[in-house]
Design an enzyme around this catalytic site. Structure first.
Site, PDB file in Angstrom:
ATOM      1  N   SER A  48     -80.015  -9.780  16.330  1.00  0.00           N
ATOM      2  CA  SER A  48     -78.886  -8.892  16.030  1.00  0.00           C
ATOM      3  C   SER A  48     -78.884  -7.982  17.187  1.00  0.00           C
ATOM      4  O   SER A  48     -79.694  -7.891  18.042  1.00  0.00           O
ATOM      5  CB  SER A  48     -78.880  -8.150  14.746  1.00  0.00           C
TER       6      SER A  48
ATOM      7  N   GLU B 290     -66.906  -6.549  25.681  1.00  0.00           N
ATOM      8  CA  GLU B 290     -66.198  -7.462  24.998  1.00  0.00           C
ATOM      9  C   GLU B 290     -65.951  -7.185  23.462  1.00  0.00           C
ATOM     10  O   GLU B 290     -66.522  -6.178  23.067  1.00  0.00           O
ATOM     11  CB  GLU B 290     -67.102  -8.801  24.674  1.00  0.00           C
TER      12      GLU B 290
ATOM     13  N   LYS C 268     -65.855  -6.868  19.540  1.00  0.00           N
ATOM     14  CA  LYS C 268     -66.876  -7.547  18.502  1.00  0.00           C
ATOM     15  C   LYS C 268     -66.120  -8.294  17.377  1.00  0.00           C
ATOM     16  O   LYS C 268     -65.529  -7.326  16.523  1.00  0.00           O
ATOM     17  CB  LYS C 268     -68.008  -6.441  18.072  1.00  0.00           C
TER      18      LYS C 268
ATOM     19  N   GLU D  88     -68.606 -16.821  17.289  1.00  0.00           N
ATOM     20  CA  GLU D  88     -68.210 -16.240  16.040  1.00  0.00           C
ATOM     21  C   GLU D  88     -67.161 -16.638  15.449  1.00  0.00           C
ATOM     22  O   GLU D  88     -65.922 -16.926  15.811  1.00  0.00           O
ATOM     23  CB  GLU D  88     -67.918 -14.521  16.320  1.00  0.00           C
TER      24      GLU D  88
ATOM     25  N   LYS E  79     -72.822  -5.651  27.321  1.00  0.00           N
ATOM     26  CA  LYS E  79     -73.843  -6.463  27.827  1.00  0.00           C
ATOM     27  C   LYS E  79     -73.942  -6.201  29.279  1.00  0.00           C
ATOM     28  O   LYS E  79     -73.146  -5.884  29.979  1.00  0.00           O
ATOM     29  CB  LYS E  79     -73.518  -7.823  27.648  1.00  0.00           C
TER      30      LYS E  79
ATOM     31  N   LYS F 134     -69.990   0.634  17.333  1.00  0.00           N
ATOM     32  CA  LYS F 134     -69.140   0.255  16.008  1.00  0.00           C
ATOM     33  C   LYS F 134     -68.276   1.314  15.807  1.00  0.00           C
ATOM     34  O   LYS F 134     -68.652   2.653  16.007  1.00  0.00           O
ATOM     35  CB  LYS F 134     -70.215   0.487  14.873  1.00  0.00           C
TER      36      LYS F 134
ATOM     37  N   CYS G 103     -54.745  -1.676 -23.125  1.00  0.00           N
ATOM     38  CA  CYS G 103     -54.238  -2.378 -21.974  1.00  0.00           C
ATOM     39  C   CYS G 103     -52.869  -1.960 -21.657  1.00  0.00           C
ATOM     40  O   CYS G 103     -51.965  -2.208 -22.431  1.00  0.00           O
ATOM     41  CB  CYS G 103     -54.344  -3.951 -22.322  1.00  0.00           C
TER      42      CYS G 103
ATOM     43  N   CYS H 279     -50.495  -5.459 -22.221  1.00  0.00           N
ATOM     44  CA  CYS H 279     -50.250  -6.168 -23.379  1.00  0.00           C
ATOM     45  C   CYS H 279     -50.578  -5.300 -24.642  1.00  0.00           C
ATOM     46  O   CYS H 279     -50.427  -5.769 -25.798  1.00  0.00           O
ATOM     47  CB  CYS H 279     -50.928  -7.275 -23.639  1.00  0.00           C
TER      48      CYS H 279
ATOM     49  N   CYS I  54     -52.935 -11.338 -23.172  1.00  0.00           N
ATOM     50  CA  CYS I  54     -52.549 -10.493 -21.842  1.00  0.00           C
ATOM     51  C   CYS I  54     -52.028 -11.230 -20.639  1.00  0.00           C
ATOM     52  O   CYS I  54     -52.779 -12.179 -20.137  1.00  0.00           O
ATOM     53  CB  CYS I  54     -54.000  -9.676 -21.539  1.00  0.00           C
TER      54      CYS I  54
END
EC number: 6.5.1.2
Length: 662
Positions: free
Chosen positions: A80, A109, A111, A166, A282, A306, A400, A403, A423
């Site tokens: 990772s 690049e 991700k 990926e 990289k 991120k 609900c 119904c 329902c």
């Protein structure tokens, strides 16, 4: 033309057009012309099976379903990446790199937010593909990967190499897939990444083939007989070989250029037809990568930046309650429209009533909304300093909204659920379950037919199935005279199912097939079950307070009682059929079943054991007496061997049923 030569020519043509269409996005022929080439190839390979090869483009359609995925040890560990969340962390990474190897070029690049895989080619032919797994051992998903048309089955050169890529699902394909699943009453995928992962890990490759997956290759892991100086050179080489490489890979001279490129990708993010969750940085020089090396978890020559989930301020105009296909009531905020991550958001999930109380969310509040890959964005914070005093507290309904049936929240659960059999929100899923093999086992009544029956207004609940006529069914698509008669016979035959099958088929929350058997065995009739009180259920083995509350609440609902009455009037069996024990030959014995049985279904084998006084459990332990083994057994067989448990096959089981060799 000689068949061998024609097959070779067809494969070359199809591979060429696959590359033009799936990699370059520049098709040269129509879909019809392509289909004709593929059809001719398949026909020739069927006629001359000795000429069929693993790298033929005909092999993309998907092979036979698998029992389970085989583990596969990666040629190169799939590590990772360490994460960076700020400019400062990127500069720290750059400082560490330069201290070790001096000035460097970087490559930035995309991700891709998908599923990482390893592809192995031997002499130009795709041989093995695997998921990342724990980075050392993944799962062999070769047959599924072969269905992805942007993965070349044969490379331009006869080269042996390993690449990493990926697998992802484009947003448009994801939306289409969820629309189809919604129509069938199936659970929706939360985001394209989950959809891609779920699709790639299907045991049936034909399912994967229908899911429109794609792939970007982003790294050359290993190659025989060739040397490259830079990462950019490897990407160019892989592109020449027929791979669909990562589309954005920008060379940067220093960390300032890296930061600028990451910001440009952030601005581009919403315009891309697929999801990304960041950018990867990289080192470009491959020799310097070797010097930098790696830790036990991640390489020192790369880092992932991120992007934080985008947040915006808006107003809660209202809170409504939506009912899902399992009967779950979910509060949803209606928002003043706001643009987030490239789309206009006008509603957000509030999860459940506890979440609303915890965040103190009120109608009229100014809130912070976040979109982080989910289908529906969520409210993460209330801006309490902007309250005016006009805001209104929200109260979760106990009925609900679809119904009107009682909506019950069981002790210890966050979700409130509708108990109504009528329902409309959960009707499709409910009828699919009712007709399923372990419930009423109505052969031929699948999701497509149920969908048509509902859309045409021919049924409104499970009981209506037993009032369908020939003229109702003959109007449905793909239903001829024979199939209509077969379905009517199957519906009629299902009336004789035992009480526990009917009880399970009602879809009462928490009441599975085993609990239904316990309840039916004790109370004997549906009337007795409906009259029973909470404490009557809790006295039964394996029936806890939550299950007892669930079943009592279900039969307290008027519409459910009316449907039971309607089923009764249609002639559906409402009693425990007194089969009694066939014998006591398995009294006190515990069985475990593993593998596919040829002579019976698991349910049939289980019933045979129970009718003779035995018990069937799901796991092997020292208390297990016998393990009945079918075709392709799982890990239970190994555990039984380790514990010295007696292992029997179907032939031995049949002898035991006769009272022999026990």
């Amino acid at each position: 033309m000689d068949p061998k030569e024609r097959i070779k020519e067809l494969r070359e043509k199809i591979n060429y057009h696959n590359y033009r269409y799936y990699v370059l996005d520049q098709p040269e022929i129509s879909d019809y012309e392509y289909d004709m080439l593929m059809r001719e190839l398949i026909e020739l390979e069927e006629k001359y099976p000795e000429l069929k090869t693993p790298d033929s483009p005909s092999q993309r359609v998907g092979g036979e379903p698998l029992k389970e995925f085989e583990p596969f040890t990666h040629v190169v560990p799939m590590l990772s990446l360490a994460n960076a969340f700020s400019e400062g962390e990127l500069r720290d990474f750059d400082r560490r790199v330069r201290e070790a190897v001096g000035d460097v070029e970087y490559v930035v690049e995309l991700k891709i937010d998908g599923l990482s895989v390893e592809l192995i080619y031997e002499k130009g032919i795709f041989t093995v593909g695997s998921t990342r797994g724990d980075g050392i051992v993944g799962e062999n998903v070769t047959q599924n990967l072969k269905t992805i048309k942007s993965i070349p089955l044969r490379l331009k050169d006869d080269v042996s190499l390993v690449v990493r890529g990926e697998v992802f699902m484009p947003r448009a394909s994801f939306e289409k897939l969820n629309e189809e699943r919604e129509k069938l009453g199936e659970s929706l995928f939360a985001n394209p990444r989950n959809a891609a992962a779920g699709s790639l890990r299907q045991l049936d490759p034909k399912v994967t083939a229908k899911r429109d997956l794609d792939i970007f290759i982003f790294n050359l892991q290993k190659i025989e007989g060739r040397k490259f100086k830079t990462h950019i050179e490897t990407l160019e080489f892989l592109n020449e070989q027929g791979f669909k490489i990562i589309p954005i890979h920008k060379k940067c001279s220093n960390i300032d250029e890296v930061i600028k490129e990451i910001e440009e990708i952030r601005n581009l993010r919403d315009k891309l037809p697929y999801d990304i969750d960041g950018a990867v940085v990289k080192v470009n020089d491959l020799e310097k990568r070797e010097i930098l090396g790696q830790t036990a978890k991640d390489p020192r020559w790369a880092i992932a930046f991120k992007y934080p989930a985008e947040r915006k301020k808006t107003k809660v105009l209202d809170i409504i309650v939506q009912v899902g296909r399992t009967g779950a009531l979910t509060p949803t905020a209606i928002l003043e429209p706001v643009a987030i991550s490239g789309s206009v958001v006008s509603r957000a999930t509030l999860h459940n009533e506890d979440y609303i109380k915890e965040k103190d969310i009120r109608i009229g509040d100014t809130v912070i909304v976040q979109k982080a890959g989910e289908i529906i964005p969520e409210v993460v914070e209330v801006v309490k300093e902007e309250r005016t005093g006009q805001e209104r507290e929200f109260v979760m309904p106990d009925r609900c909204p679809e119904c009107g049936a009682l909506a019950v929240r069981l002790l210890g659960e966050a979700i409130r659920r509708c108990t109504g059999l009528n329902c409309p929100a959960q009707l499709l899923r409910g009828i699919i379950h009712f007709a399923s093999k372990d419930a009423m086992d109505i052969e031929g009544l699948g999701p497509a037919i149920i969908n048509q029956l509902l859309s045409k207004g021919l049924i409104h609940n499970i009981a209506d199935l037993y009032y369908l006529k020939y003229e109702d069914l003959i109007q449905l698509e793909r239903m001829g005279d024979k199939s209509v008669k077969n379905l009517l016979n199957a519906i009629e035959e299902s009336k004789t199912r035992d009480l526990d099958r009917l009880l399970f088929g009602l879809g009462i929350n928490l009441i599975g097939s085993k609990a239904a058997q316990v309840i039916a065995e004790h109370f004997k009739t549906m009337d007795n079950i409906m009259k029973a009180k909470f404490e009557d259920f809790t006295q039964l083995p394996d029936i806890g307070p939550k299950m007892a509350r669930s079943i009592v609440s279900f039969f307290a609902e008027k519409q459910n009682v009316e449907i039971i009455e309607k089923l009764k009037n249609a002639g559906v069996n409402m009693k425990k059929l007194s089969k009694g024990k066939v014998s006591n030959i398995f009294e006190g014995k515990t069985f475990v079943l593993t593998g596919a049985l040829e002579s019976y279904t698991r349910e049939e084998a289980t019933r045979m054991i129970e009718e003779r006084g035995g018990k069937v459990t799901n796991s092997v332990s020292k208390k297990t007496d016998y393990v009945l083994v079918g075709k392709d057994p799982g890990s239970k067989l190994k555990k039984a061997q380790e514990l010295g448990i007696k292992i029997i096959d179907e032939k031995q089981f049949e002898e035991m049923l006769k009272g022999e060799n026990i």
